[in-house]
Scaffold this motif. Structure first.
Motif, PDB file in Angstrom:
ATOM      1  N   LEU A  59       0.825  -1.215   0.000  1.00 27.91           N
ATOM      2  CA  LEU A  59       0.000   0.000   0.000  1.00 27.91           C
ATOM      3  C   LEU A  59       0.855   1.259   0.000  1.00 27.91           C
ATOM      4  O   LEU A  59       0.606   2.193  -0.765  1.00 27.91           O
ATOM      5  N   TRP A  91       0.708   3.664  -3.264  1.00 30.28           N
ATOM      6  CA  TRP A  91      -0.307   4.694  -3.073  1.00 30.28           C
ATOM      7  C   TRP A  91       0.258   5.841  -2.241  1.00 30.28           C
ATOM      8  O   TRP A  91       0.471   5.684  -1.036  1.00 30.28           O
ATOM      9  N   SER A 105       8.223  -0.187  -6.081  1.00 28.07           N
ATOM     10  CA  SER A 105       6.870  -0.750  -6.024  1.00 28.07           C
ATOM     11  C   SER A 105       6.854  -2.200  -6.499  1.00 28.07           C
ATOM     12  O   SER A 105       6.214  -3.058  -5.881  1.00 28.07           O
ATOM     13  N   ARG A 161       1.214   6.095   1.731  1.00 25.21           N
ATOM     14  CA  ARG A 161       2.632   6.265   2.077  1.00 25.21           C
ATOM     15  C   ARG A 161       2.800   7.348   3.143  1.00 25.21           C
ATOM     16  O   ARG A 161       3.559   7.183   4.096  1.00 25.21           O
TER      17      ARG A 161
END
Length: 178
Positions: A30, A34, A137, A38
């Motif tokens: 997450l 996002w 990511s 963060r």
């Protein structure tokens, strides 16, 4: 650590790993993917992931203590061998959680992309770089997936070692109700 209130410590500690490692992996994904998440989750998850890395060897040590006190079966040996892999999936989750947090921290100190850093501090993780964000990511998704899968495999092997042949598919006869 050997026992807690008369129960083998491993039985209690393993529940913390089963919950906290997948939770940290989910928070990692997450916070990596996002930006709004963060901002809120990167710091707490970095702490949680580091805690998990500390807790895993304590749990496996307690498991090895327990292993010496139960019958050695192929299922127990399989569970023990798989349990030794937990640290190798917890470490990447923790390292990536720390990197995501550090990049977030650096982005707060970095002015708009392409301008000099107003604080005079150098950034190390290119907080404005889309390429670095994509790589982090992707690594976060892979590490999180590996961690969740490993926890599943370890847990399943532990359940097999503990419960196989220990229960019946039909209810046990009950005594009189009180």
């Amino acid at each position: 650590m050997t026992t807690v209130s008369g129960l083998p410590a491993h039985i209690l500690l393993v529940h913390a790993i089963v919950v906290l490692l997948p939770l940290s992996a989910l928070l990692l994904v997450l916070s990596a993917l996002w930006p709004a998440a963060r901002a809120k989750l990167a710091g707490p998850n970095a702490i949680l992931a580091a805690l998990v890395v500390i807790l895993v060897p304590i749990t496996t040590d307690a498991g090895e203590w327990l292993e010496r006190r139960v019958a050695s079966t192929p299922l127990v040996r399989t569970h023990t061998e798989l349990g030794d892999t937990a640290l190798w999936v917890a470490i990447p989750v923790a390292v990536l959680a720390l990197l995501v947090w550090w990049r977030r921290r650096e982005s707060l100190r970095t002015p708009a992309a392409g301008t000099a850093n107003a604080t005079g501090r150098r950034t190390f993780l290119a907080p404005a770089s889309t390429a670095v964000t994509v790589v982090l990511s992707a690594l976060a998704v892979v590490a999180a997936g590996a961690a969740v899968y490993d926890v599943y495999r370890i847990g399943d092997s532990g359940a097999q070692a503990t419960w196989q042949g220990q229960y019946s598919s039909t209810p046990a006869p009950r005594g009189p109700e009180r």
